[in-house]
Design an enzyme around this catalytic site. Sequence first.
Site, short mmCIF file in Angstrom:
data_model
loop_
_atom_site.label_atom_id
_atom_site.label_comp_id
_atom_site.label_asym_id
_atom_site.label_seq_id
_atom_site.Cartn_x
_atom_site.Cartn_y
_atom_site.Cartn_z
N LYS A 103 0.85 -1.20 0.00
CA LYS A 103 0.00 0.00 0.00
C LYS A 103 0.88 1.24 0.00
O LYS A 103 1.99 1.20 0.50
CB LYS A 103 -0.88 0.03 1.26
CG LYS A 103 -2.11 0.87 1.11
CD LYS A 103 -3.20 0.10 0.40
CE LYS A 103 -4.46 0.88 0.24
NZ LYS A 103 -5.59 -0.01 -0.08
N ASN A 218 -15.64 6.38 -5.24
CA ASN A 218 -15.77 5.35 -6.28
C ASN A 218 -16.63 4.17 -5.81
O ASN A 218 -17.56 3.75 -6.51
CB ASN A 218 -14.36 4.89 -6.71
CG ASN A 218 -14.42 3.74 -7.71
OD1 ASN A 218 -14.74 2.62 -7.35
ND2 ASN A 218 -14.14 4.04 -8.96
N ALA A 219 -16.32 3.65 -4.63
CA ALA A 219 -17.03 2.46 -4.15
C ALA A 219 -18.49 2.77 -3.83
O ALA A 219 -19.41 2.08 -4.30
CB ALA A 219 -16.32 1.87 -2.94
#
Length: 418
Positions: A103, A218-219
């Site tokens: 990440k 986005n989600a």
Amino acid sequence: MPNPFEIAQSQLDEAAKRLNLDADLHHLLREPMAEHKVRIPVRMDNGAVKIFTGFRIQYNWSRGPCKGGIRFHPEETIDTVRALAAWMTWKTAVVDIPLGGGKGGVICNPKEMSVGELERLSRGYMRAVAKFLGPEVDVPAPDVYTTPQIMAWMMDEYEVIAERHVPGIITGKPVNVGGSFGRGDATARGGMVCLREAANALGIHLKGATVAIQGYGNAGAHAHQLCNEMFGCTVVAVSDSRGGIHLQQGLECHHVAEFKERNGTVAGYPGAKAITNEELLELDVDILIPSALENVITDANAAKVKAKIVAELANGPTTPEADNILHQNGVFVIPDFLCNAGGVTVSYFEQVQNASNDRWKEAEVHRRLDEVMTTAFTNVFMRRAREEVHTRLAAYLVSVERVAEACVTRGWAGSRNK
Ligand code: GLU
């Protein structure tokens, strides 16, 4: 605010105990394998140079190259990135794609930056971490407040350094520069497959079921659309960082998205009642979809969650104490690294297409995504039933076992289950 990395470690500890994992293996899996902290000088529009801090953390690469997004957020810390990198490791394992976990993050507030400043920061971040990345080493992607455009700038900067085309350096790119069809809504779509399977297993009818969605990035925004289109659910409440809206007869996704596009927030949407993010989590709905940031369902509010299913599209929205409360109250949680694994799954498809210079049709991406997510959900669901544990622990058992086996096979640490 609980430390997300301590939470990630305590979740692993619980799984390690149950799996009777060797101490050296457990020790190896408790920390990232590599951490990079970089400083990024960026010329701002006013002529001054501002120094940003960024991270890239490679948690575990026993199953394949590290994979995971880059977050641009003012409250980013190294421990959030560590936790997110750990969750990426369990995520790629639970859907069984041949990747590890990593990440990245930059401490910044993109909402206060011009497009030019954002581009210079994105390119500066890539210059700073380029030597640690590669299609066979570690491949970033979008996450909170990073976009396909940012991925394109980063790819372009990498290609300048590498002096050749390397589309597989990053995923979540726009489709006109090597992105995959179906990556845009993949996180939400993967979550919908889990939701469909969970509802089937629990005997819940999705048509007309009420839904509340926290977060409209986005989600969250795609979840709203897909809940409507795939199942005919009624989405009664949505929110973003500036507040929420509630309308019992249902919110129309295209209108809300247009409103957010124009105003920068869903708050103030005409005809709906204003609610806070906290109130949204406690609404009397069938399905709750946290799609924003970590630590929003805690021991302080878990008992007030009325939803039958919590589908976690965010990473880390539920603390371990809250997990136990939800489980005791019969709330079925589809845990984050299973529920939101659709994003990285289609990222993996993007890598495969880039490596073979191919392009798959959108329907093909959807079909393969459905297959991967259905299999992953079924495995976790069966493990949950067999071991009589809550869903998150069941998912951990599946994932940790897979990562541990790869470490053992490579000879990195002792044998499992001794
Ligand atoms: N940032 C997304 C996640 O948390 C996607 C990662 C990827 O596509 O590599 O899963």
